[in-house]
Structure formats: structure tokens, C-alpha cells
Design a protein around this motif. Structure first.
Motif, PDB file in Angstrom:
ATOM      1  N   TYR A  75       0.545  39.268  13.172  1.00 30.97           N
ATOM      2  CA  TYR A  75      -0.371  38.577  14.070  1.00 30.97           C
ATOM      3  C   TYR A  75      -0.998  37.416  13.311  1.00 30.97           C
ATOM      4  O   TYR A  75      -0.949  37.367  12.079  1.00 30.97           O
ATOM      5  N   THR A  76      -1.559  36.479  14.044  1.00 32.01           N
ATOM      6  CA  THR A  76      -2.055  35.230  13.467  1.00 32.01           C
ATOM      7  C   THR A  76      -3.563  35.152  13.565  1.00 32.01           C
ATOM      8  O   THR A  76      -4.146  35.481  14.603  1.00 32.01           O
ATOM      9  N   LEU A  77      -4.200  34.701  12.477  1.00 32.80           N
ATOM     10  CA  LEU A  77      -5.645  34.490  12.469  1.00 32.80           C
ATOM     11  C   LEU A  77      -5.941  33.028  12.197  1.00 32.80           C
ATOM     12  O   LEU A  77      -5.292  32.402  11.354  1.00 32.80           O
ATOM     13  N   THR A  78      -6.934  32.518  12.915  1.00 36.59           N
ATOM     14  CA  THR A  78      -7.387  31.148  12.719  1.00 36.59           C
ATOM     15  C   THR A  78      -8.889  31.159  12.481  1.00 36.59           C
ATOM     16  O   THR A  78      -9.652  31.647  13.313  1.00 36.59           O
ATOM     17  N   ALA A  79      -9.301  30.664  11.328  1.00 39.35           N
ATOM     18  CA  ALA A  79     -10.718  30.560  10.980  1.00 39.35           C
ATOM     19  C   ALA A  79     -11.100  29.087  10.966  1.00 39.35           C
ATOM     20  O   ALA A  79     -10.432  28.268  10.329  1.00 39.35           O
ATOM     21  N   VAL A  80     -12.185  28.759  11.662  1.00 38.85           N
ATOM     22  CA  VAL A  80     -12.605  27.360  11.802  1.00 38.85           C
ATOM     23  C   VAL A  80     -14.054  27.210  11.358  1.00 38.85           C
ATOM     24  O   VAL A  80     -14.941  27.894  11.885  1.00 38.85           O
ATOM     25  N   PRO A  81     -14.344  26.325  10.386  1.00 36.81           N
ATOM     26  CA  PRO A  81     -15.733  26.063  10.008  1.00 36.81           C
ATOM     27  C   PRO A  81     -16.397  25.191  11.078  1.00 36.81           C
ATOM     28  O   PRO A  81     -16.039  24.030  11.261  1.00 36.81           O
ATOM     29  N   VAL A  82     -17.350  25.765  11.788  1.00 38.32           N
ATOM     30  CA  VAL A  82     -17.986  25.066  12.911  1.00 38.32           C
ATOM     31  C   VAL A  82     -19.100  24.137  12.433  1.00 38.32           C
ATOM     32  O   VAL A  82     -19.254  23.026  12.937  1.00 38.32           O
ATOM     33  N   ARG A  83     -19.876  24.602  11.454  1.00 32.37           N
ATOM     34  CA  ARG A  83     -20.961  23.764  10.916  1.00 32.37           C
ATOM     35  C   ARG A  83     -21.301  24.230   9.509  1.00 32.37           C
ATOM     36  O   ARG A  83     -21.369  25.430   9.228  1.00 32.37           O
ATOM     37  N   THR A  84     -21.528  23.258   8.631  1.00 32.98           N
ATOM     38  CA  THR A  84     -21.943  23.545   7.259  1.00 32.98           C
ATOM     39  C   THR A  84     -23.280  22.878   6.995  1.00 32.98           C
ATOM     40  O   THR A  84     -23.398  21.657   7.138  1.00 32.98           O
ATOM     41  N   ASN A  85     -24.285  23.689   6.662  1.00 34.98           N
ATOM     42  CA  ASN A  85     -25.608  23.188   6.319  1.00 34.98           C
ATOM     43  C   ASN A  85     -25.842  23.364   4.819  1.00 34.98           C
ATOM     44  O   ASN A  85     -24.989  23.886   4.100  1.00 34.98           O
ATOM     45  N   ARG A  86     -26.995  22.965   4.348  1.00 38.45           N
ATOM     46  CA  ARG A  86     -27.273  23.100   2.922  1.00 38.45           C
ATOM     47  C   ARG A  86     -27.345  24.567   2.488  1.00 38.45           C
ATOM     48  O   ARG A  86     -26.981  24.901   1.359  1.00 38.45           O
ATOM     49  N   ALA A 138     -23.566  32.268   3.310  1.00 42.45           N
ATOM     50  CA  ALA A 138     -24.850  31.735   2.837  1.00 42.45           C
ATOM     51  C   ALA A 138     -24.773  31.388   1.357  1.00 42.45           C
ATOM     52  O   ALA A 138     -24.065  32.051   0.586  1.00 42.45           O
ATOM     53  N   GLN A 139     -25.497  30.365   0.985  1.00 47.34           N
ATOM     54  CA  GLN A 139     -25.630  30.023  -0.426  1.00 47.34           C
ATOM     55  C   GLN A 139     -26.575  31.027  -1.095  1.00 47.34           C
ATOM     56  O   GLN A 139     -27.596  31.420  -0.517  1.00 47.34           O
ATOM     57  N   VAL A 140     -26.233  31.439  -2.296  1.00 44.19           N
ATOM     58  CA  VAL A 140     -27.073  32.390  -3.028  1.00 44.19           C
ATOM     59  C   VAL A 140     -28.301  31.669  -3.566  1.00 44.19           C
ATOM     60  O   VAL A 140     -28.177  30.668  -4.277  1.00 44.19           O
ATOM     61  N   ARG A 141     -29.474  32.175  -3.203  1.00 45.00           N
ATOM     62  CA  ARG A 141     -30.732  31.584  -3.674  1.00 45.00           C
ATOM     63  C   ARG A 141     -31.629  32.681  -4.226  1.00 45.00           C
ATOM     64  O   ARG A 141     -31.673  33.783  -3.683  1.00 45.00           O
ATOM     65  N   GLU A 142     -32.335  32.375  -5.306  1.00 42.38           N
ATOM     66  CA  GLU A 142     -33.279  33.329  -5.879  1.00 42.38           C
ATOM     67  C   GLU A 142     -34.601  33.231  -5.122  1.00 42.38           C
ATOM     68  O   GLU A 142     -35.253  32.188  -5.133  1.00 42.38           O
ATOM     69  N   THR A 143     -34.979  34.322  -4.453  1.00 41.31           N
ATOM     70  CA  THR A 143     -36.223  34.356  -3.683  1.00 41.31           C
ATOM     71  C   THR A 143     -36.910  35.700  -3.908  1.00 41.31           C
ATOM     72  O   THR A 143     -36.350  36.615  -4.522  1.00 41.31           O
ATOM     73  N   TRP A 144     -38.109  35.834  -3.379  1.00 39.59           N
ATOM     74  CA  TRP A 144     -38.776  37.132  -3.365  1.00 39.59           C
ATOM     75  C   TRP A 144     -37.903  38.107  -2.599  1.00 39.59           C
ATOM     76  O   TRP A 144     -37.256  37.754  -1.608  1.00 39.59           O
ATOM     77  N   SER A 145     -37.863  39.372  -3.022  1.00 41.30           N
ATOM     78  CA  SER A 145     -37.009  40.348  -2.350  1.00 41.30           C
ATOM     79  C   SER A 145     -37.639  41.731  -2.358  1.00 41.30           C
ATOM     80  O   SER A 145     -38.457  42.055  -3.233  1.00 41.30           O
ATOM     81  N   ASP A 146     -37.259  42.539  -1.388  1.00 42.83           N
ATOM     82  CA  ASP A 146     -37.733  43.921  -1.279  1.00 42.83           C
ATOM     83  C   ASP A 146     -36.826  44.650  -0.301  1.00 42.83           C
ATOM     84  O   ASP A 146     -36.151  44.017   0.529  1.00 42.83           O
ATOM     85  N   THR A 147     -36.779  45.962  -0.381  1.00 42.29           N
ATOM     86  CA  THR A 147     -36.024  46.786   0.562  1.00 42.29           C
ATOM     87  C   THR A 147     -36.981  47.774   1.211  1.00 42.29           C
ATOM     88  O   THR A 147     -37.529  48.642   0.526  1.00 42.29           O
ATOM     89  N   GLU A 148     -37.196  47.659   2.512  1.00 43.48           N
ATOM     90  CA  GLU A 148     -38.099  48.563   3.216  1.00 43.48           C
ATOM     91  C   GLU A 148     -37.411  49.864   3.606  1.00 43.48           C
ATOM     92  O   GLU A 148     -38.057  50.901   3.729  1.00 43.48           O
ATOM     93  N   ALA A 149     -36.109  49.813   3.846  1.00 41.14           N
ATOM     94  CA  ALA A 149     -35.388  51.036   4.180  1.00 41.14           C
ATOM     95  C   ALA A 149     -35.391  51.977   2.984  1.00 41.14           C
ATOM     96  O   ALA A 149     -35.319  51.548   1.833  1.00 41.14           O
ATOM     97  N   ASP A 150     -35.486  53.269   3.270  1.00 41.05           N
ATOM     98  CA  ASP A 150     -35.541  54.280   2.216  1.00 41.05           C
ATOM     99  C   ASP A 150     -34.170  54.904   2.005  1.00 41.05           C
ATOM    100  O   ASP A 150     -33.489  55.284   2.967  1.00 41.05           O
ATOM    101  N   PHE A 151     -33.781  55.018   0.744  1.00 45.67           N
ATOM    102  CA  PHE A 151     -32.550  55.715   0.411  1.00 45.67           C
ATOM    103  C   PHE A 151     -32.687  57.182   0.817  1.00 45.67           C
ATOM    104  O   PHE A 151     -33.660  57.837   0.466  1.00 45.67           O
ATOM    105  N   PRO A 152     -31.735  57.716   1.583  1.00 45.11           N
ATOM    106  CA  PRO A 152     -31.868  59.101   2.060  1.00 45.11           C
ATOM    107  C   PRO A 152     -31.913  60.113   0.920  1.00 45.11           C
ATOM    108  O   PRO A 152     -31.291  59.916  -0.132  1.00 45.11           O
ATOM    109  N   GLN A 153     -32.620  61.188   1.140  1.00 46.55           N
ATOM    110  CA  GLN A 153     -32.673  62.286   0.181  1.00 46.55           C
ATOM    111  C   GLN A 153     -31.442  63.170   0.409  1.00 46.55           C
ATOM    112  O   GLN A 153     -31.421  64.017   1.307  1.00 46.55           O
ATOM    113  N   VAL A 154     -30.421  62.951  -0.384  1.00 43.00           N
ATOM    114  CA  VAL A 154     -29.155  63.662  -0.204  1.00 43.00           C
ATOM    115  C   VAL A 154     -28.653  64.167  -1.559  1.00 43.00           C
ATOM    116  O   VAL A 154     -28.994  63.610  -2.606  1.00 43.00           O
TER     117      VAL A 154
END
Length: 265
Positions: A72-83, A107-123
Motif C-alpha cells: 500500500y502507498t503512503l503520502t506525507a505532506v508538510p502543510v505548514r512549518t512554523n518556528r 515540534a522543536q525541542v525547547r528547554e522549558t519548565w516541566s512537571d508531570t501531574e499524572a501519578d505513576f501507578p502503584q504496581v
């Protein structure tokens, strides 16, 4: 030897700006290929495009109809590129018929403030959870070793549950590291939530699938063999239900979140 997953997502340029993929018997599902590997192929069509910039941040795939065995055939098209980001459309066709549409955000990789609100399950750790025994009926299921902590597929209606939550460790049955295509595939590793609620294995299939990638390439490459998947439906009715899931690394890093809409009878 080439890993069967890499064989299943291999692409060949067709000379017209599109690429050709081929279904793989190891990744067959009830009808057509396993949806996760198809999503991985769609993502790889963008990853290998000469104009791609940044890393995957989001992928949406709409499954219009089953893909038949073969090319089968796949076609990927860049619709818009921003900074800071780049938007793509993706289509898959076979014998002149469109079988998949999708979009991707890089997305371009940028160093910003970060946090994870989701909790890793107790397993418990993977070593304390028994793997599913024996060969499973669908080929793709045997490409992962799954260790279900809670929410296994019921054997019948008498085991129907009041909720559709599943927690499971899983890894590639044939050792392989984690990267973006593999993570995209892993986001679809759960059986239909309707099975848990009714205890019956009614025909079901994903109609629309979205994955959000929270980790970069280096973080994925540093993951151990096992990932933890947690999934639950929200509402069932009129032949459709949704599913929300999280994919975690053993270290407790949230690697991806994913949502999908599933058709059932």
C-alpha cells in the motif's frame, strides 16, 4: 537479523514523493494489520520525509477501511512549518482506494519548565507478574510479551466487570529498543474495553487513534525492556466507545498518552 517490527514498518520510495509499505504476517489482526503497527508506518512516513523538522509530538490516524495483505502507498505532506512546530497530513491508499487519513505534529525541542501531574501507578515490578501463557490467537499479540496486573480479557459474560480498567507490563517478544514508531505501536497494545464490560468478544475495531508523545528520542532509547500500559474507557453506547491510556517507563517517566474511538457490535 532484522526485527519483524522493522520489517513491518519498512518503507520504499516510489519515485513520486510517496512511499510504499507492505503488510507483515507477524502483525496481522482480526481484519487487516494490527492498528498500532499501521500507526507506526504512518509516523515513519513523516520521520523519513526529507523536509521533516523536530520530533513527533502528536499523531492522529483515522482507519477508514481494512488494509488488505500486500503493498500500500503512503503520502506525507508538510502543510505548514512554523518556528516551533510543523504540521503534516498523511494518507494511505491501496488499489486506488483511500484506507487511512491522518495528521502529525512535530515540534522543536525547547528547554522549558516541566512537571508531570499524572501519578505513576502503584504496581508490582514486571518480574513479579506472570506473562500470558502459550501462543495467542492473533499473530500481533505474540509480538509482545504481556504481563497483566489487572483487567485481563474475561473468559465469558460471568466475568464481566463494572469497569474497563487494565494495567499491564509489556515488552517486545523479540528484544528491541524503544523509539517513536515503537511507542506509537505500543499506544494501541490494549484489547477493546468492551470485552471487559460485557465479558463477550464482540467484533470491534479502532476508528480514530491519537497519540501524544511526551518523551524525546534519547529518553526513549534509555528505557528498559518493559513499558507499563494503563487504559480505561469512558462511555459506551450507540456502537462506539472511547479509550484513554497512558504509557509509562519502568523508571516512572510518562512517555505517551493516547486516546481512541472504537467501533463495536
Amino acid at each position: 537479523m532484522t526485527h519483524s517490527f522493522d520489517e513491518a514498518i519498512a518503507l520504499t520510495p516510489d519515485g513520486s514523493g510517496s512511499v510504499t509499505a507492505r503488510t507483515h504476517p507477524d502483525w496481522a489482526n482480526m481484519v487487516g494489520p494490527y492498528g498500532g503497527v499501521t500507526a507506526a508506518v504512518a509516523l515513519r512516513a513523516v520521520l523519513e520525509h526529507p523536509e521533516v523538522q523536530g520530533r513527533p509530538a502528536a499523531l492522529t490516524v483515522n482507519y477508514l477501511a481494512p488494509i488488505a495483505d500486500g503493498e500500500y502507498t503512503l503520502t506525507a505532506v508538510p502543510v505548514r512549518t512554523n518556528r516551533s512546530n510543523q504540521h503534516w497530513t498523511i494518507t494511505a491508499t491501496q488499489e486506488g482506494k483511500t484506507l487511512l487519513t491522518g495528521t502529525a505534529l512535530f515540534a522543536q525541542v525547547r528547554e522549558t519548565w516541566s512537571d508531570t501531574e499524572a501519578d505513576f501507578p502503584q504496581v508490582p515490578p514486571p518480574a513479579e507478574v506472570a506473562p500470558r501463557p502459550g501462543a495467542l490467537p492473533l499473530p500481533w499479540l505474540n509480538r509482545y510479551e504481556m504481563r497483566v496486573i489487572d483487567g485481563e480479557i474475561p473468559e465469558g459474560p460471568e466475568q464481566a466487570r463494572a469497569d474497563s480498567a487494565t494495567q499491564q507490563w509489556f515488552r517486545h517478544a523479540e528484544p528491541r529498543g524503544w523509539d517513536f514508531p515503537a511507542l506509537a505501536s505500543a499506544c494501541d497494545v490494549f484489547f477493546p474495553r468492551i470485552f471487559l464490560r460485557t465479558g463477550e468478544r464482540a467484533p470491534a475495531g479502532t476508528v480514530s487513534f491519537t497519540a501524544y508523545f511526551h518523551a524525546g528520542a534519547e529518553e526513549l532509547a534509555a528505557q528498559g525492556e518493559y513499558l507499563l500500559g494503563v487504559a480505561q474507557g469512558s462511555r459506551f453506547g450507540h456502537g462506539l466507545f472511547d479509550q484513554a491510556a497512558q504509557i509509562w517507563g519502568e523508571s516512572g517517566d510518562l512517555l505517551a498518552t493516547t486516546h481512541q474511538l472504537v467501533y463495536y457490535k
